[in-house]
Design a protein around this motif. Sequence first.
Motif, PDB file in Angstrom:
ATOM      1  N   ASP A  78      20.049 -12.558 -38.273  1.00 39.99           N
ATOM      2  CA  ASP A  78      19.632 -13.123 -39.553  1.00 39.99           C
ATOM      3  C   ASP A  78      20.150 -12.358 -40.768  1.00 39.99           C
ATOM      4  OD1 ASP A  78      18.263 -15.000 -38.131  1.00 39.99           O
ATOM      5  OD2 ASP A  78      16.339 -13.946 -38.214  1.00 39.99           O
ATOM      6  N   LEU A  79      20.785 -11.205 -40.562  1.00 43.21           N
ATOM      7  CA  LEU A  79      21.196 -10.386 -41.711  1.00 43.21           C
ATOM      8  C   LEU A  79      22.361 -11.025 -42.481  1.00 43.21           C
ATOM      9  CD1 LEU A  79      21.180  -6.640 -40.530  1.00 43.21           C
ATOM     10  CD2 LEU A  79      19.566  -7.784 -42.057  1.00 43.21           C
ATOM     11  N   PRO A  80      22.292 -10.976 -43.813  1.00 46.04           N
ATOM     12  CA  PRO A  80      23.382 -11.517 -44.645  1.00 46.04           C
ATOM     13  C   PRO A  80      24.525 -10.512 -44.758  1.00 46.04           C
ATOM     14  CG  PRO A  80      21.645 -10.674 -46.063  1.00 46.04           C
ATOM     15  CD  PRO A  80      21.201 -10.424 -44.640  1.00 46.04           C
ATOM     16  N   ILE A  81      25.239 -10.305 -43.649  1.00 40.87           N
ATOM     17  CA  ILE A  81      26.313  -9.302 -43.639  1.00 40.87           C
ATOM     18  C   ILE A  81      27.583  -9.896 -43.053  1.00 40.87           C
ATOM     19  CG2 ILE A  81      24.697  -7.368 -43.447  1.00 40.87           C
ATOM     20  CD1 ILE A  81      25.234  -7.237 -40.475  1.00 40.87           C
ATOM     21  N   ASP A  82      28.704  -9.208 -43.265  1.00 39.19           N
ATOM     22  CA  ASP A  82      29.992  -9.668 -42.735  1.00 39.19           C
ATOM     23  C   ASP A  82      29.946  -9.767 -41.210  1.00 39.19           C
ATOM     24  OD1 ASP A  82      31.112  -9.888 -45.172  1.00 39.19           O
ATOM     25  OD2 ASP A  82      32.465  -8.155 -44.994  1.00 39.19           O
ATOM     26  N   GLU A  83      30.665 -10.728 -40.696  1.00 45.75           N
ATOM     27  CA  GLU A  83      30.627 -10.963 -39.245  1.00 45.75           C
ATOM     28  C   GLU A  83      31.178  -9.786 -38.445  1.00 45.75           C
ATOM     29  OE1 GLU A  83      28.854 -13.129 -37.750  1.00 45.75           O
ATOM     30  OE2 GLU A  83      28.328 -13.931 -39.719  1.00 45.75           O
ATOM     31  N   ASP A  84      32.206  -9.118 -38.982  1.00 52.65           N
ATOM     32  CA  ASP A  84      32.757  -7.992 -38.211  1.00 52.65           C
ATOM     33  C   ASP A  84      31.762  -6.833 -38.134  1.00 52.65           C
ATOM     34  OD1 ASP A  84      33.092  -7.615 -40.931  1.00 52.65           O
ATOM     35  OD2 ASP A  84      34.868  -6.353 -40.706  1.00 52.65           O
ATOM     36  N   VAL A  85      30.976  -6.645 -39.204  1.00 49.22           N
ATOM     37  CA  VAL A  85      29.952  -5.590 -39.175  1.00 49.22           C
ATOM     38  C   VAL A  85      28.852  -5.972 -38.185  1.00 49.22           C
ATOM     39  CG1 VAL A  85      28.330  -4.225 -40.542  1.00 49.22           C
ATOM     40  CG2 VAL A  85      30.431  -5.084 -41.603  1.00 49.22           C
ATOM     41  N   ARG A  86      28.452  -7.243 -38.237  1.00 48.46           N
ATOM     42  CA  ARG A  86      27.417  -7.730 -37.318  1.00 48.46           C
ATOM     43  C   ARG A  86      27.868  -7.521 -35.864  1.00 48.46           C
ATOM     44  NH1 ARG A  86      24.157 -11.531 -39.279  1.00 48.46           N
ATOM     45  NH2 ARG A  86      25.878 -12.601 -40.320  1.00 48.46           N
ATOM     46  N   SER A  87      29.124  -7.842 -35.630  1.00 43.08           N
ATOM     47  CA  SER A  87      29.662  -7.715 -34.276  1.00 43.08           C
ATOM     48  C   SER A  87      29.661  -6.246 -33.829  1.00 43.08           C
ATOM     49  CB  SER A  87      31.072  -8.307 -34.257  1.00 43.08           C
ATOM     50  OG  SER A  87      31.772  -7.882 -33.122  1.00 43.08           O
ATOM     51  N   ASP A  88      30.067  -5.348 -34.730  1.00 45.74           N
ATOM     52  CA  ASP A  88      30.071  -3.915 -34.379  1.00 45.74           C
ATOM     53  C   ASP A  88      28.650  -3.406 -34.147  1.00 45.74           C
ATOM     54  OD1 ASP A  88      32.787  -3.907 -34.555  1.00 45.74           O
ATOM     55  OD2 ASP A  88      32.922  -2.733 -36.407  1.00 45.74           O
ATOM     56  N   LEU A  89      27.722  -3.825 -34.999  1.00 39.40           N
ATOM     57  CA  LEU A  89      26.328  -3.397 -34.821  1.00 39.40           C
ATOM     58  C   LEU A  89      25.791  -3.916 -33.490  1.00 39.40           C
ATOM     59  CD1 LEU A  89      24.875  -3.891 -38.430  1.00 39.40           C
ATOM     60  CD2 LEU A  89      24.835  -1.750 -37.140  1.00 39.40           C
ATOM     61  N   ARG A  90      26.183  -5.140 -33.120  1.00 40.07           N
ATOM     62  CA  ARG A  90      25.717  -5.716 -31.855  1.00 40.07           C
ATOM     63  C   ARG A  90      26.264  -4.907 -30.667  1.00 40.07           C
ATOM     64  NH1 ARG A  90      27.203 -11.068 -32.410  1.00 40.07           N
ATOM     65  NH2 ARG A  90      25.220 -11.567 -33.422  1.00 40.07           N
ATOM     66  N   SER A  91      27.549  -4.562 -30.743  1.00 41.60           N
ATOM     67  CA  SER A  91      28.147  -3.789 -29.638  1.00 41.60           C
ATOM     68  C   SER A  91      27.435  -2.454 -29.449  1.00 41.60           C
ATOM     69  CB  SER A  91      29.632  -3.516 -29.923  1.00 41.60           C
ATOM     70  OG  SER A  91      30.333  -4.718 -30.076  1.00 41.60           O
ATOM     71  N   VAL A  92      27.188  -1.775 -30.563  1.00 38.87           N
ATOM     72  CA  VAL A  92      26.523  -0.471 -30.473  1.00 38.87           C
ATOM     73  C   VAL A  92      25.102  -0.642 -29.936  1.00 38.87           C
ATOM     74  CG1 VAL A  92      25.655   1.497 -31.807  1.00 38.87           C
ATOM     75  CG2 VAL A  92      27.937   0.589 -32.274  1.00 38.87           C
ATOM     76  N   THR A  93      24.421  -1.664 -30.389  1.00 40.80           N
ATOM     77  CA  THR A  93      23.056  -1.935 -29.919  1.00 40.80           C
ATOM     78  C   THR A  93      23.049  -2.144 -28.414  1.00 40.80           C
ATOM     79  OG1 THR A  93      22.520  -3.008 -32.010  1.00 40.80           O
ATOM     80  CG2 THR A  93      21.071  -3.482 -30.142  1.00 40.80           C
ATOM     81  N   GLU A  94      23.965  -2.980 -27.930  1.00 40.92           N
ATOM     82  CA  GLU A  94      23.992  -3.279 -26.491  1.00 40.92           C
ATOM     83  C   GLU A  94      24.317  -2.042 -25.671  1.00 40.92           C
ATOM     84  OE1 GLU A  94      26.602  -6.630 -26.593  1.00 40.92           O
ATOM     85  OE2 GLU A  94      24.932  -8.047 -26.822  1.00 40.92           O
ATOM     86  N   MET A  95      25.192  -1.208 -26.209  1.00 40.00           N
ATOM     87  CA  MET A  95      25.528   0.033 -25.505  1.00 40.00           C
ATOM     88  C   MET A  95      24.301   0.952 -25.451  1.00 40.00           C
ATOM     89  SD  MET A  95      26.277   3.440 -26.112  1.00 40.00           S
ATOM     90  CE  MET A  95      26.621   3.457 -27.875  1.00 40.00           C
ATOM     91  N   LEU A  96      23.667   1.141 -26.631  1.00 37.03           N
ATOM     92  CA  LEU A  96      22.518   2.044 -26.705  1.00 37.03           C
ATOM     93  C   LEU A  96      21.355   1.562 -25.857  1.00 37.03           C
ATOM     94  CD1 LEU A  96      22.128   3.055 -30.422  1.00 37.03           C
ATOM     95  CD2 LEU A  96      22.439   4.548 -28.460  1.00 37.03           C
TER      96      LEU A  96
END
Lengths: 338, 338
Positions: B315-333
């Motif tokens: 739901d965050l109003p952020i760029d898609e590439d940032v969202r994608s990077d945050l998602r990758s880190v989240t899934e790893m963590l």
Amino acid sequence: MTSAAGAVLDDARDRVEPAMRMAVARLDPANRLVAEYHLGYADAAGTPVAESGGKGVRGALALLSARAAGAPAETGIPAAVACELVHNFSLLHDDIMDADTTRRHRATAWTVFGTSAAILGGDAMLGLATEVLAEAASPTVPWAVRCLSAATRRLIAGQAEDLAFESDQSVTLERCRQMAAGKTGALLACAASLGSVLADAPASLTLSLADFGQHVGMAFQLVDDLLGIWGSPERTGKPVASDLASRKKSLPVVAVLAAGGDEADRLTEIYGRPGSLTDEELAAAAEAVERGGGRAWATAEADRETAAALEILTDLPIDEDVRSDLRSVTEMLCGRDH
Amino acid sequence: MTSAAGAVLDDARDRVEPAMRMAVARLDPANRLVAEYHLGYADAAGTPVAESGGKGVRGALALLSARAAGAPAETGIPAAVACELVHNFSLLHDDIMDADTTRRHRATAWTVFGTSAAILGGDAMLGLATEVLAEAASPTVPWAVRCLSAATRRLIAGQAEDLAFESDQSVTLERCRQMAAGKTGALLACAASLGSVLADAPASLTLSLADFGQHVGMAFQLVDDLLGIWGSPERTGKPVASDLASRKKSLPVVAVLAAGGDEADRLTEIYGRPGSLTDEELAAAAEAVERGGGRAWATAEADRETAAALEILTDLPIDEDVRSDLRSVTEMLCGRDH
């Protein structure tokens, strides 16, 4: 303590202590208990007591520093609380490292709560210091936080040096001086200037106040080191000759050791004996410091540093009542009042 | 680790590590040595080594947080360095308190340099964190410093709770959760939002990022607690079942103990045995946690927290590439990548 200095410190404590208590009340129950015990607000069970905490010198200097900049004393309160918290964080951790069992006539926190709780309690006070300072209502907060952090870094560096001295047989007097400048001078210099930073004073005033505080700190450390050998337990709140008992390489001791000669050899030999030193051995060590010129040197140095501090004060463009209060506190700290 | 998350962390480390090294280089030689050893930059003699330090998760989150606010990653560097320093300060002191001898496949700092030097080294890193953050070129520095201080306070409170659990026979699951929210969640929430604070983001974005980080932190702690029982030493850098060996009341353990029943009794009995636990006893304790439902519960909770974090991200109003990077880190963590 002169009544003038006593009145300045009492007035400062009346202003700073409520803010200190509010700050510490933010901590979680476990760390709050350790902090309140250490600060003399509570006993080991958390029951309020009327013990004496510290004199609150750093808090008083921070308020005077704000007044020196023409602001009300209140402007300096976040600086006062922050400096007192950093000071008390360092005492708490120092007591663990030095294995000291008595502080301000009471059992040290680590002996009461355990080492882990005391480490955490110190950590909590260090973090809280920054938090309180960052909340000050001043546009200069970023600079104030940098000043406090830099002073904390120097203080910790001084403590690391002090620790290294324990196993170092060849500490020079200059290195010992640098250690004291960090361990004691840095935070007093910060306290004496941080109130003026929050008051948005001209840099020239802030820097002069820091310089003043640095000299006061060095004089204070010299006097404290003399008390650590010859001070009465009633006054110091510690056992007789406690610095000698813990084989500390304090300034008067290093002055003798670095000069060499018979008394240095005698002192080295006593410090090298295994186990606790007896009262006779402590007396012999104190005599060696005295005969080796350590006492006279430290007294003269303390006088020199005090004179330097007072000279800076004389030239400061500040109100006469603030100058007078700063002078009283300086004379008290530098041992000129007894 | 997924290659996507690996690339994000590698990129962050490349940006953050030079600033970390510069920051640590400000410390006095003794504290610098302890910090560089602990961070994996040097061996015990100060010789540079290519050991692996931490993954730099908090640093990576801080940079992503700045990017989420539309600023370049560089804006987040002071936040990244500050969060990594606070994290490493807490590890250093935790290792002393827990008497842990291995961290990241190496001897812990206190075993190498002694307890006093490790206490001071941690103190120095904590102070340095604030100093670096206060120097950021952003008008929001006062607020950033408050956020970091508050997170540090919660982290220390969590650690104090963790310590109290050791001697407390009746830890509730809710209290254990609160402890983890403080010990791990607070700093991850801070890291995930502090870059956006320096980028002067709207409060709504900063608060959502903090909320996201809090959920990531809880999921991460649950996964870490599972690894503390069933993780391989190659992955964790610690001995097998190290949390059971140190009789830790981690989340899966407390889930079983608080539920009561046969497996809880069995676990209580094993934890109550004197001396070091044998491999057989550790295996029996792990089996009790598994049979008592602790493993399944923690896995399900980790999934729930991960899902909550990912939902906030969506739901965050952020760029898609940032969202994608945050998602990758989240899934790893959160352990979804293995």
